[in-house]
Design a protein around this motif. Structure first.
Motif, PDB file in Angstrom:
ATOM      1  N   ALA A 168      51.103  11.672  26.587  1.00  0.00           N
ATOM      2  CA  ALA A 168      52.438  11.654  27.179  1.00  0.00           C
ATOM      3  C   ALA A 168      52.480  12.494  28.446  1.00  0.00           C
ATOM      4  N   PRO A 169      53.338  12.122  29.391  1.00  0.00           N
ATOM      5  CA  PRO A 169      53.509  12.959  30.584  1.00  0.00           C
ATOM      6  C   PRO A 169      53.871  14.375  30.164  1.00  0.00           C
ATOM      7  N   GLY A 170      53.392  15.318  30.920  1.00  0.00           N
ATOM      8  CA  GLY A 170      53.624  16.722  30.611  1.00  0.00           C
ATOM      9  C   GLY A 170      52.436  17.380  29.933  1.00  0.00           C
ATOM     10  N   SER A 171      51.390  16.610  29.619  1.00  0.00           N
ATOM     11  CA  SER A 171      50.197  17.187  29.013  1.00  0.00           C
ATOM     12  C   SER A 171      49.361  17.891  30.072  1.00  0.00           C
ATOM     13  N   ALA A 172      48.678  18.943  29.656  1.00  0.00           N
ATOM     14  CA  ALA A 172      47.802  19.672  30.573  1.00  0.00           C
ATOM     15  C   ALA A 172      46.599  20.208  29.802  1.00  0.00           C
ATOM     16  N   MET A 173      45.491  20.332  30.507  1.00  0.00           N
ATOM     17  CA  MET A 173      44.246  20.853  29.933  1.00  0.00           C
ATOM     18  C   MET A 173      43.642  21.824  30.928  1.00  0.00           C
ATOM     19  N   GLU A 174      43.139  22.953  30.443  1.00  0.00           N
ATOM     20  CA  GLU A 174      42.503  23.928  31.327  1.00  0.00           C
ATOM     21  C   GLU A 174      41.069  24.165  30.889  1.00  0.00           C
ATOM     22  N   PHE A 175      40.220  24.382  31.880  1.00  0.00           N
ATOM     23  CA  PHE A 175      38.799  24.660  31.681  1.00  0.00           C
ATOM     24  C   PHE A 175      38.437  25.891  32.485  1.00  0.00           C
ATOM     25  N   ARG A 176      37.448  26.638  32.005  1.00  0.00           N
ATOM     26  CA  ARG A 176      36.924  27.799  32.735  1.00  0.00           C
ATOM     27  C   ARG A 176      35.408  27.795  32.662  1.00  0.00           C
ATOM     28  N   GLY A 177      34.810  28.411  33.670  1.00  0.00           N
ATOM     29  CA  GLY A 177      33.361  28.539  33.669  1.00  0.00           C
ATOM     30  C   GLY A 177      32.911  29.609  34.632  1.00  0.00           C
ATOM     31  N   GLU A 178      31.685  30.035  34.461  1.00  0.00           N
ATOM     32  CA  GLU A 178      31.068  31.008  35.362  1.00  0.00           C
ATOM     33  C   GLU A 178      29.636  30.567  35.577  1.00  0.00           C
ATOM     34  N   ARG A 179      29.202  30.596  36.845  1.00  0.00           N
ATOM     35  CA  ARG A 179      27.834  30.177  37.142  1.00  0.00           C
ATOM     36  C   ARG A 179      27.216  31.111  38.171  1.00  0.00           C
ATOM     37  N   PRO A 180      25.887  31.109  38.212  1.00  0.00           N
ATOM     38  CA  PRO A 180      25.202  31.946  39.199  1.00  0.00           C
ATOM     39  C   PRO A 180      25.425  31.421  40.610  1.00  0.00           C
ATOM     40  N   CYS A 181      25.142  32.278  41.567  1.00  0.00           N
ATOM     41  CA  CYS A 181      25.338  31.941  42.974  1.00  0.00           C
ATOM     42  C   CYS A 181      24.164  32.509  43.773  1.00  0.00           C
ATOM     43  N   ALA A 182      23.633  31.713  44.704  1.00  0.00           N
ATOM     44  CA  ALA A 182      22.473  32.142  45.491  1.00  0.00           C
ATOM     45  C   ALA A 182      22.816  33.276  46.459  1.00  0.00           C
ATOM     46  N   ASP A 183      24.038  33.259  47.033  1.00  0.00           N
ATOM     47  CA  ASP A 183      24.381  34.275  48.036  1.00  0.00           C
ATOM     48  C   ASP A 183      25.605  35.117  47.639  1.00  0.00           C
ATOM     49  N   CYS A 184      25.874  35.195  46.332  1.00  0.00           N
ATOM     50  CA  CYS A 184      26.954  36.061  45.853  1.00  0.00           C
ATOM     51  C   CYS A 184      26.608  36.514  44.430  1.00  0.00           C
ATOM     52  N   ASN A 185      27.494  37.292  43.822  1.00  0.00           N
ATOM     53  CA  ASN A 185      27.238  37.829  42.485  1.00  0.00           C
ATOM     54  C   ASN A 185      27.637  36.883  41.357  1.00  0.00           C
ATOM     55  N   GLY A 186      28.157  35.736  41.689  1.00  0.00           N
ATOM     56  CA  GLY A 186      28.554  34.756  40.692  1.00  0.00           C
ATOM     57  C   GLY A 186      29.837  34.059  41.100  1.00  0.00           C
ATOM     58  N   ILE A 187      30.083  32.920  40.471  1.00  0.00           N
ATOM     59  CA  ILE A 187      31.272  32.128  40.771  1.00  0.00           C
ATOM     60  C   ILE A 187      32.036  31.895  39.471  1.00  0.00           C
ATOM     61  N   GLU A 188      33.302  32.288  39.473  1.00  0.00           N
ATOM     62  CA  GLU A 188      34.182  32.013  38.349  1.00  0.00           C
ATOM     63  C   GLU A 188      35.056  30.828  38.736  1.00  0.00           C
ATOM     64  N   ALA A 189      35.160  29.834  37.834  1.00  0.00           N
ATOM     65  CA  ALA A 189      35.939  28.637  38.133  1.00  0.00           C
ATOM     66  C   ALA A 189      37.001  28.410  37.069  1.00  0.00           C
ATOM     67  N   TRP A 190      38.133  27.861  37.505  1.00  0.00           N
ATOM     68  CA  TRP A 190      39.241  27.497  36.633  1.00  0.00           C
ATOM     69  C   TRP A 190      39.734  26.128  37.083  1.00  0.00           C
ATOM     70  N   LEU A 191      39.879  25.201  36.147  1.00  0.00           N
ATOM     71  CA  LEU A 191      40.326  23.841  36.441  1.00  0.00           C
ATOM     72  C   LEU A 191      41.483  23.499  35.522  1.00  0.00           C
ATOM     73  N   ARG A 192      42.542  22.970  36.097  1.00  0.00           N
ATOM     74  CA  ARG A 192      43.696  22.505  35.316  1.00  0.00           C
ATOM     75  C   ARG A 192      43.926  21.032  35.625  1.00  0.00           C
ATOM     76  N   LEU A 193      43.913  20.205  34.581  1.00  0.00           N
ATOM     77  CA  LEU A 193      44.205  18.781  34.686  1.00  0.00           C
ATOM     78  C   LEU A 193      45.580  18.547  34.073  1.00  0.00           C
ATOM     79  N   GLU A 194      46.412  17.768  34.745  1.00  0.00           N
ATOM     80  CA  GLU A 194      47.746  17.489  34.228  1.00  0.00           C
ATOM     81  C   GLU A 194      48.031  16.003  34.246  1.00  0.00           C
ATOM     82  N   ARG A 195      49.007  15.609  33.450  1.00  0.00           N
ATOM     83  CA  ARG A 195      49.589  14.264  33.490  1.00  0.00           C
ATOM     84  C   ARG A 195      51.084  14.481  33.550  1.00  0.00           C
ATOM     85  N   ARG A 196      51.706  14.010  34.624  1.00  0.00           N
ATOM     86  CA  ARG A 196      53.151  14.167  34.741  1.00  0.00           C
ATOM     87  C   ARG A 196      53.720  13.107  35.674  1.00  0.00           C
ATOM     88  N   ALA A 197      54.794  12.507  35.250  1.00  0.00           N
ATOM     89  CA  ALA A 197      55.534  11.540  36.060  1.00  0.00           C
ATOM     90  C   ALA A 197      54.629  10.499  36.709  1.00  0.00           C
TER      91      ALA A 197
END
Length: 142
Positions: free
Chosen positions: A33-62
């Protein structure tokens, strides 16, 4: 402890309910149904930094399927943030993020409900084996 399996089941249902080759923003008979949402998180290594933290939100609305992807690059001297939005599309086990800026990212839904980065054809990327986002929240009635 029962909460994690239910969360993974909900994540699979959100993406699977979109149906194969559903149009961006479209809704199929089995779509949540519209109004649903899902969130994901992750962390991965990085060649030129100390790491990458990611957050993803998927939604269904209207009748739309917006997403927001935030990546924080942790550096020694400073942090950088990449913030992207657009529409998402599920094609079988592939999730395509179509950025408002014109780019595209592709993820494959793994058996445990996690998302793993893939190339444009859905093939595994050996260098991105650690680029995995795990489901962390499901909201069916925002």
């Amino acid at each position: 402890m029962l909460r994690i399996p239910l969360l993974l089941l909900s994540a699979t249902g959100l993406l699977a309910g979109c149906g194969p080759a559903a149009p961006i923003g479209g809704s199929g008979a089995a779509a949540p149904a519209p109004g649903s949402a899902m969130e994901f998180r992750g962390e991965r290594p990085c060649a030129d930094c100390n790491g990458i933290e990611a957050w993803l939100r998927l939604e269904r609305r209207a009748g739309k399927q917006p997403y927001r992807l935030v990546e924080d690059y942790r550096g020694e001297d400073h942090d950088r943030r990449y913030d992207d939005e657009g529409e998402w599309l599920a094609e079988g086990d592939l999730l395509r993020l179509h950025s408002r800026d014109g780019g595209e990212r592709v993820y494959a839904r793994l058996a445990d409900g996690a998302l793993q980065a893939r190339d444009a054809h859905g093939q595994a990327l050996p260098a991105a084996a650690d680029d995995v986002l795990v489901p962390v929240a499901f909201d069916a009635g925002r």
